[in-house]
Design a protein around this motif. Structure first.
Motif, PDB file in Angstrom:
ATOM      1  N   SER A 165       2.651 -85.358 -29.625  1.00 50.99           N
ATOM      2  CA  SER A 165       3.046 -86.502 -30.432  1.00 50.99           C
ATOM      3  C   SER A 165       3.930 -87.418 -29.594  1.00 50.99           C
ATOM      4  O   SER A 165       4.736 -86.963 -28.802  1.00 50.99           O
ATOM      5  CB  SER A 165       3.791 -86.046 -31.685  1.00 50.99           C
ATOM      6  OG  SER A 165       4.952 -85.338 -31.325  1.00 50.99           O
ATOM      7  N   ALA A 166       3.741 -88.685 -29.760  1.00 54.55           N
ATOM      8  CA  ALA A 166       4.543 -89.676 -29.063  1.00 54.55           C
ATOM      9  C   ALA A 166       5.525 -90.286 -30.048  1.00 54.55           C
ATOM     10  O   ALA A 166       5.145 -90.685 -31.140  1.00 54.55           O
ATOM     11  CB  ALA A 166       3.646 -90.753 -28.470  1.00 54.55           C
ATOM     12  N   LEU A 167       6.791 -90.316 -29.668  1.00 60.11           N
ATOM     13  CA  LEU A 167       7.787 -90.965 -30.510  1.00 60.11           C
ATOM     14  C   LEU A 167       7.656 -92.477 -30.443  1.00 60.11           C
ATOM     15  O   LEU A 167       7.838 -93.167 -31.426  1.00 60.11           O
ATOM     16  CB  LEU A 167       9.198 -90.558 -30.074  1.00 60.11           C
ATOM     17  CG  LEU A 167       9.573 -89.090 -30.241  1.00 60.11           C
ATOM     18  CD1 LEU A 167      10.949 -88.838 -29.628  1.00 60.11           C
ATOM     19  CD2 LEU A 167       9.573 -88.703 -31.705  1.00 60.11           C
ATOM     20  N   ALA A 168       7.349 -92.967 -29.248  1.00 59.59           N
ATOM     21  CA  ALA A 168       7.250 -94.414 -29.058  1.00 59.59           C
ATOM     22  C   ALA A 168       5.864 -94.907 -29.465  1.00 59.59           C
ATOM     23  O   ALA A 168       4.864 -94.305 -29.099  1.00 59.59           O
ATOM     24  CB  ALA A 168       7.511 -94.768 -27.600  1.00 59.59           C
ATOM     25  N   PRO A 169       5.818 -96.001 -30.201  1.00 56.84           N
ATOM     26  CA  PRO A 169       4.495 -96.588 -30.476  1.00 56.84           C
ATOM     27  C   PRO A 169       3.928 -97.160 -29.181  1.00 56.84           C
ATOM     28  O   PRO A 169       4.673 -97.464 -28.256  1.00 56.84           O
ATOM     29  CB  PRO A 169       4.805 -97.691 -31.490  1.00 56.84           C
ATOM     30  CG  PRO A 169       6.236 -98.019 -31.283  1.00 56.84           C
ATOM     31  CD  PRO A 169       6.905 -96.767 -30.796  1.00 56.84           C
ATOM     32  N   PRO A 170       2.619 -97.299 -29.088  1.00 59.16           N
ATOM     33  CA  PRO A 170       2.039 -97.910 -27.886  1.00 59.16           C
ATOM     34  C   PRO A 170       2.583 -99.321 -27.680  1.00 59.16           C
ATOM     35  O   PRO A 170       2.929-100.019 -28.623  1.00 59.16           O
ATOM     36  CB  PRO A 170       0.544 -97.953 -28.196  1.00 59.16           C
ATOM     37  CG  PRO A 170       0.339 -96.943 -29.260  1.00 59.16           C
ATOM     38  CD  PRO A 170       1.608 -96.920 -30.057  1.00 59.16           C
ATOM     39  N   LEU A 171       2.636 -99.713 -26.432  1.00 55.46           N
ATOM     40  CA  LEU A 171       3.068-101.058 -26.050  1.00 55.46           C
ATOM     41  C   LEU A 171       1.838-101.815 -25.572  1.00 55.46           C
ATOM     42  O   LEU A 171       1.061-101.296 -24.763  1.00 55.46           O
ATOM     43  CB  LEU A 171       4.096-100.964 -24.920  1.00 55.46           C
ATOM     44  CG  LEU A 171       4.448-102.267 -24.205  1.00 55.46           C
ATOM     45  CD1 LEU A 171       5.227-103.190 -25.130  1.00 55.46           C
ATOM     46  CD2 LEU A 171       5.232-101.984 -22.944  1.00 55.46           C
ATOM     47  N   VAL A 172       1.633-103.028 -26.073  1.00 57.48           N
ATOM     48  CA  VAL A 172       0.521-103.860 -25.622  1.00 57.48           C
ATOM     49  C   VAL A 172       1.106-105.081 -24.926  1.00 57.48           C
ATOM     50  O   VAL A 172       1.942-105.792 -25.487  1.00 57.48           O
ATOM     51  CB  VAL A 172      -0.382-104.297 -26.807  1.00 57.48           C
ATOM     52  CG1 VAL A 172      -1.526-105.164 -26.304  1.00 57.48           C
ATOM     53  CG2 VAL A 172      -0.891-103.086 -27.561  1.00 57.48           C
ATOM     54  N   HIS A 173       0.657-105.305 -23.683  1.00 63.56           N
ATOM     55  CA  HIS A 173       1.147-106.446 -22.906  1.00 63.56           C
ATOM     56  C   HIS A 173       0.011-106.949 -22.026  1.00 63.56           C
ATOM     57  O   HIS A 173      -0.584-106.183 -21.267  1.00 63.56           O
ATOM     58  CB  HIS A 173       2.349-106.033 -22.044  1.00 63.56           C
ATOM     59  CG  HIS A 173       2.899-107.160 -21.233  1.00 63.56           C
ATOM     60  ND1 HIS A 173       3.722-108.111 -21.775  1.00 63.56           N
ATOM     61  CD2 HIS A 173       2.718-107.491 -19.941  1.00 63.56           C
ATOM     62  CE1 HIS A 173       4.042-108.987 -20.839  1.00 63.56           C
ATOM     63  NE2 HIS A 173       3.446-108.626 -19.716  1.00 63.56           N
ATOM     64  N   ASP A 174      -0.292-108.236 -22.123  1.00 63.94           N
ATOM     65  CA  ASP A 174      -1.341-108.872 -21.305  1.00 63.94           C
ATOM     66  C   ASP A 174      -2.655-108.094 -21.324  1.00 63.94           C
ATOM     67  O   ASP A 174      -3.285-107.885 -20.282  1.00 63.94           O
ATOM     68  CB  ASP A 174      -0.863-109.048 -19.861  1.00 63.94           C
ATOM     69  CG  ASP A 174       0.147-110.175 -19.718  1.00 63.94           C
ATOM     70  OD1 ASP A 174       0.235-111.028 -20.627  1.00 63.94           O
ATOM     71  OD2 ASP A 174       0.850-110.212 -18.694  1.00 63.94           O
ATOM     72  N   ARG A 186      -7.265-100.621 -21.000  1.00 60.08           N
ATOM     73  CA  ARG A 186      -7.630-102.001 -21.285  1.00 60.08           C
ATOM     74  C   ARG A 186      -7.810-102.122 -22.795  1.00 60.08           C
ATOM     75  O   ARG A 186      -8.588-101.386 -23.406  1.00 60.08           O
ATOM     76  CB  ARG A 186      -8.919-102.382 -20.563  1.00 60.08           C
ATOM     77  CG  ARG A 186      -9.117-103.876 -20.494  1.00 60.08           C
ATOM     78  CD  ARG A 186     -10.279-104.305 -19.638  1.00 60.08           C
ATOM     79  NE  ARG A 186     -10.450-103.493 -18.450  1.00 60.08           N
ATOM     80  CZ  ARG A 186     -11.630-103.188 -17.927  1.00 60.08           C
ATOM     81  NH1 ARG A 186     -12.742-103.631 -18.463  1.00 60.08           N
ATOM     82  NH2 ARG A 186     -11.710-102.457 -16.847  1.00 60.08           N
ATOM     83  N   ALA A 187      -7.092-103.028 -23.423  1.00 62.27           N
ATOM     84  CA  ALA A 187      -7.119-103.156 -24.885  1.00 62.27           C
ATOM     85  C   ALA A 187      -8.503-103.538 -25.405  1.00 62.27           C
ATOM     86  O   ALA A 187      -8.885-103.136 -26.501  1.00 62.27           O
ATOM     87  CB  ALA A 187      -6.081-104.185 -25.347  1.00 62.27           C
ATOM     88  N   SER A 188      -9.263-104.274 -24.644  1.00 61.36           N
ATOM     89  CA  SER A 188     -10.559-104.763 -25.117  1.00 61.36           C
ATOM     90  C   SER A 188     -11.589-103.658 -25.302  1.00 61.36           C
ATOM     91  O   SER A 188     -12.405-103.710 -26.225  1.00 61.36           O
ATOM     92  CB  SER A 188     -11.105-105.815 -24.162  1.00 61.36           C
ATOM     93  OG  SER A 188     -11.281-105.251 -22.867  1.00 61.36           O
ATOM     94  N   ASP A 189     -11.567-102.647 -24.435  1.00 67.86           N
ATOM     95  CA  ASP A 189     -12.610-101.622 -24.515  1.00 67.86           C
ATOM     96  C   ASP A 189     -12.137-100.188 -24.280  1.00 67.86           C
ATOM     97  O   ASP A 189     -12.936 -99.264 -24.306  1.00 67.86           O
ATOM     98  CB  ASP A 189     -13.743-101.951 -23.548  1.00 67.86           C
ATOM     99  CG  ASP A 189     -13.286-101.992 -22.093  1.00 67.86           C
ATOM    100  OD1 ASP A 189     -12.134-101.601 -21.793  1.00 67.86           O
ATOM    101  OD2 ASP A 189     -14.087-102.430 -21.253  1.00 67.86           O
ATOM    102  N   GLY A 190     -10.838 -99.972 -24.034  1.00 67.52           N
ATOM    103  CA  GLY A 190     -10.310 -98.627 -23.845  1.00 67.52           C
ATOM    104  C   GLY A 190     -10.498 -98.046 -22.462  1.00 67.52           C
ATOM    105  O   GLY A 190     -10.189 -96.879 -22.228  1.00 67.52           O
ATOM    106  N   THR A 191     -10.965 -98.850 -21.522  1.00 67.25           N
ATOM    107  CA  THR A 191     -11.132 -98.366 -20.151  1.00 67.25           C
ATOM    108  C   THR A 191      -9.777 -97.952 -19.589  1.00 67.25           C
ATOM    109  O   THR A 191      -8.790 -98.673 -19.726  1.00 67.25           O
ATOM    110  CB  THR A 191     -11.743 -99.465 -19.253  1.00 67.25           C
ATOM    111  OG1 THR A 191     -13.014 -99.826 -19.781  1.00 67.25           O
ATOM    112  CG2 THR A 191     -11.882 -99.004 -17.818  1.00 67.25           C
ATOM    113  N   VAL A 192      -9.734 -96.791 -18.947  1.00 71.29           N
ATOM    114  CA  VAL A 192      -8.489 -96.306 -18.344  1.00 71.29           C
ATOM    115  C   VAL A 192      -8.127 -97.195 -17.163  1.00 71.29           C
ATOM    116  O   VAL A 192      -8.940 -97.400 -16.262  1.00 71.29           O
ATOM    117  CB  VAL A 192      -8.629 -94.846 -17.881  1.00 71.29           C
ATOM    118  CG1 VAL A 192      -7.376 -94.385 -17.146  1.00 71.29           C
ATOM    119  CG2 VAL A 192      -8.922 -93.925 -19.059  1.00 71.29           C
ATOM    120  N   VAL A 193      -6.909 -97.718 -17.185  1.00 70.24           N
ATOM    121  CA  VAL A 193      -6.371 -98.477 -16.056  1.00 70.24           C
ATOM    122  C   VAL A 193      -5.688 -97.488 -15.112  1.00 70.24           C
ATOM    123  O   VAL A 193      -5.893 -97.511 -13.907  1.00 70.24           O
ATOM    124  CB  VAL A 193      -5.388 -99.569 -16.527  1.00 70.24           C
ATOM    125  CG1 VAL A 193      -4.752-100.292 -15.354  1.00 70.24           C
ATOM    126  CG2 VAL A 193      -6.095-100.553 -17.456  1.00 70.24           C
TER     127      VAL A 193
END
Length: 104
Positions: free
Chosen positions: A18-27, A42-49
């Motif tokens: 479990s993660a205490l912090a919510p996900p962070l979305v940036h650019d 990548r937010a658009s398709d879930g590709t691992v960066v």
């Protein structure tokens, strides 16, 4: 009937963390932490960066907040940690909570 656009497993071993912090979305990148693991997608398709595992299990375990600033991802919990936003490399980690903290 709404469905998620994508899902991702941060932990390669399949353990439910479990993660205490919510996900962070940036650019257009989603950053998340769970246990001693951190990942960017990548937010658009879930590709691992990138995916990164810290060498000390306490660094990210109790991260309660994530912040992006000047190309770095900062996490705060038992430790304050800075990760390179492009690679996930740990730049530094400092103990932030006392031994008496319930988050240790």
């Amino acid at each position: 009937n709404s469905q998620p656009a994508w899902t991702a497993r941060v932990n390669p071993d399949g353990w439910q963390l479990s993660a205490l912090a919510p996900p962070l979305v940036h650019d257009g990148i989603v950053y998340t932490v769970a246990g001693q693991l951190a990942a960017a997608f990548r937010a658009s398709d879930g590709t691992v960066v990138w995916k990164a595992q810290t060498t000390d299990s306490t660094w990210l375990r109790n991260t309660a907040a994530l912040l992006h600033h000047n190309g770095r991802i900062y996490g705060a919990g038992s430790y304050a940690v800075a990760l390179d936003a492009r690679s996930g490399r740990v730049l530094w980690a400092r103990r932030a909570a006392s031994a008496a903290s319930p988050y240790d």
